[in-house]
Motif scaffolding. Sequence first.
Motif, PDB file in Angstrom:
ATOM      1  N   ALA A  95      10.758  92.086 -17.566  1.00 14.29           N
ATOM      2  CA  ALA A  95      11.339  90.816 -17.183  1.00 14.29           C
ATOM      3  C   ALA A  95      12.779  91.061 -17.591  1.00 14.29           C
ATOM      4  N   ALA A  96      13.417  91.935 -18.359  1.00 15.87           N
ATOM      5  CA  ALA A  96      15.001  91.252 -19.274  1.00 15.87           C
ATOM      6  C   ALA A  96      15.708  92.798 -18.303  1.00 15.87           C
ATOM      7  N   ILE A 318      18.131  94.747 -27.907  1.00 16.73           N
ATOM      8  CA  ILE A 318      17.458  94.113 -27.376  1.00 16.73           C
ATOM      9  C   ILE A 318      18.706  92.312 -27.842  1.00 16.73           C
ATOM     10  N   SER A 319      18.826  93.019 -28.907  1.00 17.16           N
ATOM     11  CA  SER A 319      20.166  92.312 -29.540  1.00 17.16           C
ATOM     12  C   SER A 319      21.256  92.348 -28.447  1.00 17.16           C
ATOM     13  N   ALA A 320      21.224  93.850 -28.136  1.00 17.59           N
ATOM     14  CA  ALA A 320      22.391  93.848 -26.682  1.00 17.59           C
ATOM     15  C   ALA A 320      22.114  93.121 -25.936  1.00 17.59           C
ATOM     16  N   ARG A 326      17.387  88.155 -22.927  1.00 12.33           N
ATOM     17  CA  ARG A 326      17.177  88.659 -24.186  1.00 12.33           C
ATOM     18  C   ARG A 326      15.587  87.559 -24.117  1.00 12.33           C
ATOM     19  N   GLU A 327      15.780  86.275 -23.166  1.00 11.45           N
ATOM     20  CA  GLU A 327      14.990  85.249 -23.104  1.00 11.45           C
ATOM     21  C   GLU A 327      13.669  85.645 -22.429  1.00 11.45           C
ATOM     22  N   ARG A 328      14.439  86.853 -21.539  1.00  8.76           N
ATOM     23  CA  ARG A 328      12.869  87.704 -20.904  1.00  8.76           C
ATOM     24  C   ARG A 328      11.547  87.938 -21.624  1.00  8.76           C
ATOM     25  N   VAL A 329      12.150  89.112 -22.453  1.00  6.90           N
ATOM     26  CA  VAL A 329      11.748  89.961 -22.928  1.00  6.90           C
ATOM     27  C   VAL A 329      10.026  88.968 -23.478  1.00  6.90           C
ATOM     28  N   LEU A 330       8.955  89.294 -23.917  1.00  6.97           N
ATOM     29  CA  LEU A 330       7.764  89.139 -24.510  1.00  6.97           C
ATOM     30  C   LEU A 330       8.663  88.382 -25.574  1.00  6.97           C
TER      31      LEU A 330
END
Length: 463
Positions: A95-96, A318-320, A326-330
């Motif tokens: 979802a990110a 992901i940190s980028a 970022r909060e949408r990542v599993l």
Amino acid sequence: MADLHDLPATALLALYRHGDVSPVEATRAVLDHIARWEPHLRATYALDPDSALQQAQASEARWRRGEPRGLLDGVPAMVKENIATRGTPTPLGTAATVLAPAMADAPPAARLREAGAVLLGKTTMPDYGMLSSGLSSFHPLTRNPWDLTKNPGGSSAGAGAGAAAGYGPLHLGTDIGGSVRLPASWCGIFTLKPSLGRIPIQPPYAGRVAGPMTRTVADAALMMRVLSQPDWRDATSLPAQDIDWDALEIDPRGLRLGLQLDAGWGMALDGQVRAVIEDAARRFESAGAIVEPMPAFMTREMADGMDRFWRMRSWLDISALPAERRERVLPYIRDWVASGAELSAAQVFHGHGQMAAMRDAAVAATQPFDFVLSPVAPCVAFAAEWASPLNDPQQPFEHIAFTLPWNMSEQPAASVNAGWNDAGLPIGLQIVGRRHDDLGVLRMSRLWERLRGEPRAWPRPPA
């Protein structure tokens, strides 16, 4: 005759050739079957029945003129969603992702389209393809058609589930550590992870390949005739070779087969999985092959080094991202990558080196043998809601010890159904060949189909 949705591509093409069935009839049958299964399985993304029927009608007209476009004209097919198809967003399972239509077909999708395949849509995958699971922050939870409480595996989750459920005969997945072989094992289908570069892919990456996922070896060989065509966009692709992908016969007498039952690290091998693989080895032996134990060649250092390298790579990606994306990542993936922030350059560099160590060890270990037999996975399918067999982000790769080394060594490796556990869950046999001997692996897999005998009836959608 079997239901149209259950027929392999080889049979459909013969029916088209004789005018007994049309591509429109076959496509409608598959779409109707998907409609019955999909509320339970959730294996598709961007399914487009209208486009599929338009493609099928165009194929039907070509067959009537006696001018089929290519080897797959009119055969229903589906593509894993991380393989770009023109006009469809590529969410990478998460979802990110900011969704935007792909500008062009990636090489494997382009080959299928050029060969006349009817592209029904795409199949699901977990976030960034980093799980052996049908769990995703973008797609609904994909389940295993043999038991809807179980996981299909991944990252080619929807392809494995869809092939077993009858979502058309031809599916295309990708694999960087087991992502076509694990779902093939846990869904009871066939797949080939080809030699690195055999099927051009975009973007290329160390160990990353595309591979056919089908119910039969013959259908996978048919796909290889199409998919192995060159494409300049993959700078790592192998030179074009004149390989007779239809020549699937092999005489096993005198072949030396290594039997690997200890991967050197990872989860303990389940007793019923071991028994099925040992039975397969005995059948090859009875057919005239020489089967010898192959000792473990991987080490915990290799596995942990690769984990650190992949963790850092994913943490950087992901940190980028902006915080809200970022909060949408599993959460499982976020937990796994978090320690990447603590890794030193020396640790990451050492980890990258362990991927090369894995390659050298795998190539050396296979030299005494013509082929290697092993389990695909140490366990059978696990809970549908879990991200991995242990469901522990700090132990994410314990189940890929038998599959991972062959990505790093660039060797072809197949998963072919070998049997079932007491609960009726499939168990896959892995057949590994020397570098670039993709045809040999297909031949051994076809031989196993004969030695195994008739498979079980495919699962049906709930009433």
